[in-house]
Motif scaffolding. Structure first.
Motif, PDB file in Angstrom:
ATOM      1  N   ARG A 164       0.944  -1.243   0.033  1.00  0.00           N
ATOM      2  CA  ARG A 164       0.013   0.004  -0.005  1.00  0.00           C
ATOM      3  C   ARG A 164       0.558   1.276  -0.154  1.00  0.00           C
ATOM      4  N   VAL A 165       1.799   1.102   0.883  1.00  0.00           N
ATOM      5  CA  VAL A 165       2.749   2.354   0.931  1.00  0.00           C
ATOM      6  C   VAL A 165       3.502   2.851  -0.446  1.00  0.00           C
ATOM      7  N   ILE A 166       3.834   1.721  -1.201  1.00  0.00           N
ATOM      8  CA  ILE A 166       4.664   1.823  -2.466  1.00  0.00           C
ATOM      9  C   ILE A 166       3.501   2.410  -3.352  1.00  0.00           C
ATOM     10  N   LYS A 167       2.243   1.735  -3.398  1.00  0.00           N
ATOM     11  CA  LYS A 167       1.241   2.261  -4.351  1.00  0.00           C
ATOM     12  C   LYS A 167       0.764   3.478  -4.363  1.00  0.00           C
ATOM     13  N   VAL A 168       0.483   4.011  -2.858  1.00  0.00           N
ATOM     14  CA  VAL A 168       0.067   5.449  -2.739  1.00  0.00           C
ATOM     15  C   VAL A 168       1.179   6.388  -3.202  1.00  0.00           C
ATOM     16  N   SER A 169       2.667   5.983  -2.974  1.00  0.00           N
ATOM     17  CA  SER A 169       3.541   6.825  -3.546  1.00  0.00           C
ATOM     18  C   SER A 169       3.377   7.059  -4.843  1.00  0.00           C
ATOM     19  N   ASP A 170       3.415   5.883  -5.751  1.00  0.00           N
ATOM     20  CA  ASP A 170       3.305   5.833  -7.042  1.00  0.00           C
ATOM     21  C   ASP A 170       1.895   6.585  -7.618  1.00  0.00           C
ATOM     22  N   PHE A 171       1.008   6.527  -6.797  1.00  0.00           N
ATOM     23  CA  PHE A 171      -0.316   6.991  -6.983  1.00  0.00           C
ATOM     24  C   PHE A 171      -0.388   8.825  -6.859  1.00  0.00           C
ATOM     25  N   THR A 172       0.453   9.026  -5.831  1.00  0.00           N
ATOM     26  CA  THR A 172       0.757  10.643  -5.565  1.00  0.00           C
ATOM     27  C   THR A 172       1.519  10.924  -6.644  1.00  0.00           C
ATOM     28  N   ASP A 173       2.573  10.450  -7.296  1.00  0.00           N
ATOM     29  CA  ASP A 173       3.144  10.969  -8.259  1.00  0.00           C
ATOM     30  C   ASP A 173       2.199  10.939  -9.677  1.00  0.00           C
ATOM     31  N   ASN A 174       1.512  10.089  -9.707  1.00  0.00           N
ATOM     32  CA  ASN A 174       0.679  10.010 -11.097  1.00  0.00           C
ATOM     33  C   ASN A 174      -0.382  11.075 -10.899  1.00  0.00           C
ATOM     34  N   GLY A 175      -1.035  10.973  -9.521  1.00  0.00           N
ATOM     35  CA  GLY A 175      -2.340  11.632  -9.493  1.00  0.00           C
ATOM     36  C   GLY A 175      -2.250  13.098  -9.122  1.00  0.00           C
ATOM     37  N   VAL A 176      -1.313  13.560  -8.113  1.00  0.00           N
ATOM     38  CA  VAL A 176      -1.040  14.945  -7.954  1.00  0.00           C
ATOM     39  C   VAL A 176      -0.289  15.492  -8.967  1.00  0.00           C
ATOM     40  N   GLY A 177       0.641  14.695  -9.462  1.00  0.00           N
ATOM     41  CA  GLY A 177       1.475  15.037 -10.814  1.00  0.00           C
ATOM     42  C   GLY A 177       0.749  15.229 -12.167  1.00  0.00           C
ATOM     43  N   VAL A 178      -0.716  14.856 -12.043  1.00  0.00           N
ATOM     44  CA  VAL A 178      -1.365  14.837 -13.361  1.00  0.00           C
ATOM     45  C   VAL A 178      -1.236  16.151 -13.995  1.00  0.00           C
ATOM     46  N   VAL A 179      -0.958  17.192 -13.287  1.00  0.00           N
ATOM     47  CA  VAL A 179      -0.919  18.506 -13.866  1.00  0.00           C
ATOM     48  C   VAL A 179       0.418  18.694 -14.612  1.00  0.00           C
ATOM     49  N   TYR A 180       1.300  18.024 -14.484  1.00  0.00           N
ATOM     50  CA  TYR A 180       2.377  18.020 -15.186  1.00  0.00           C
ATOM     51  C   TYR A 180       2.585  17.230 -16.469  1.00  0.00           C
ATOM     52  N   ALA A 181       1.328  16.494 -16.760  1.00  0.00           N
ATOM     53  CA  ALA A 181       1.434  15.741 -18.020  1.00  0.00           C
ATOM     54  C   ALA A 181       0.991  16.805 -18.864  1.00  0.00           C
TER      55      ALA A 181
END
Length: 238
Positions: A164-181
């Protein structure tokens, strides 16, 4: 290359924009002294393997390794993870999904299983198990892939608290970071990830998720930010 003395205080996407992969590598190395010498060697070995496997991969405008570095740095710094197996698995969390053949070698009847076995031989059974928990299965082409992805996340993370810890870090990079796409990927990613916000919130809130209360509050704030960004993209596109 010279980096500012305040590199450790910079947001990771700011490091990415200003200093690119070299800056993220330098930022990752700032976390290494918190680990024992033998563990630092394992972390460096995992980083080298990730860099080799993903050497030709791109993620929007950047090398794919940047994403893996941010996932690992976030866990070490913001989540205060000092378990080297978890950081190793974070660096390699897409290795089996994206490059099973390179890990398994030629001729493997089941490249995914062989790739996980290769990781186990090199980094231990626990690392391989964590990577397996965050590796997407083969999906049924007759069903909605986003629905299957959510089902997989909920089921696999239910059994593996550290995953869960790995996946939520991955999700944060993808989700919060969606504005950088850029381009159509922005809306596609927001639509894919938005339904997962309550799933991750529930998983992180569980008593057996091995994070401190302040770290959990930090993650909840990041999930709130991701939801705000998804809403801005999907609900108010203009």
């Amino acid at each position: 290359m010279e980096f500012p003395p305040y590199l450790a205080t910079m947001p990771m996407h700011a490091i990415t924009e200003l200093h690119g992969e070299p800056g993220l590598l330098a930022r990752f190395r700032l976390e290494l002294p918190a680990f024992a010498a033998a563990d630092r060697d394992r972390l460096t070995e995992a980083l080298d393997l990730a860099a080799e496997l993903h050497r030709d991969d791109r993620r929007s405008r950047e090398p794919y390794l940047n994403h893996l570095l941010r996932v690992a740095i976030r866990m070490a710094h913001h989540y205060q993870v000092r378990d080297p197996d978890v950081i190793v698995a974070g660096l390699l969390h897409d290795a089996v999904e994206d490059h099973p053949g390179e890990l398994a070698g030629a001729g493997a009847a089941d490249p995914t299983a062989a790739a996980l076995a290769a990781l186990a031989d090199r980094f231990g059974d626990r690392v391989a198990r964590l990577v397996a928990a965050v590796t997407n299965p083969v999906y049924d082409p007759e069903r909605d892939p986003h629905v299957q992805y959510r089902e997989h996340v909920a089921a696999s993370l239910d059994r593996e608290p550290w995953a869960r810890v790995i996946k939520v870090s991955d999700f944060t990079d993808n989700g919060v970071g969606v504005v950088y796409a850029v381009g159509p990927k922005v809306a596609r990613s927001a639509a894919k990830y938005r339904p997962l916000v309550p799933v991750y919130r529930e998983l992180i809130a569980r008593p057996d998720t091995p994070l401190s209360a302040p770290v959990k509050r930090h993650i909840f704030a990041q999930l709130d930010l991701a939801e705000e960004r998804f809403s801005a993209i999907l609900d108010h596109p203009n």
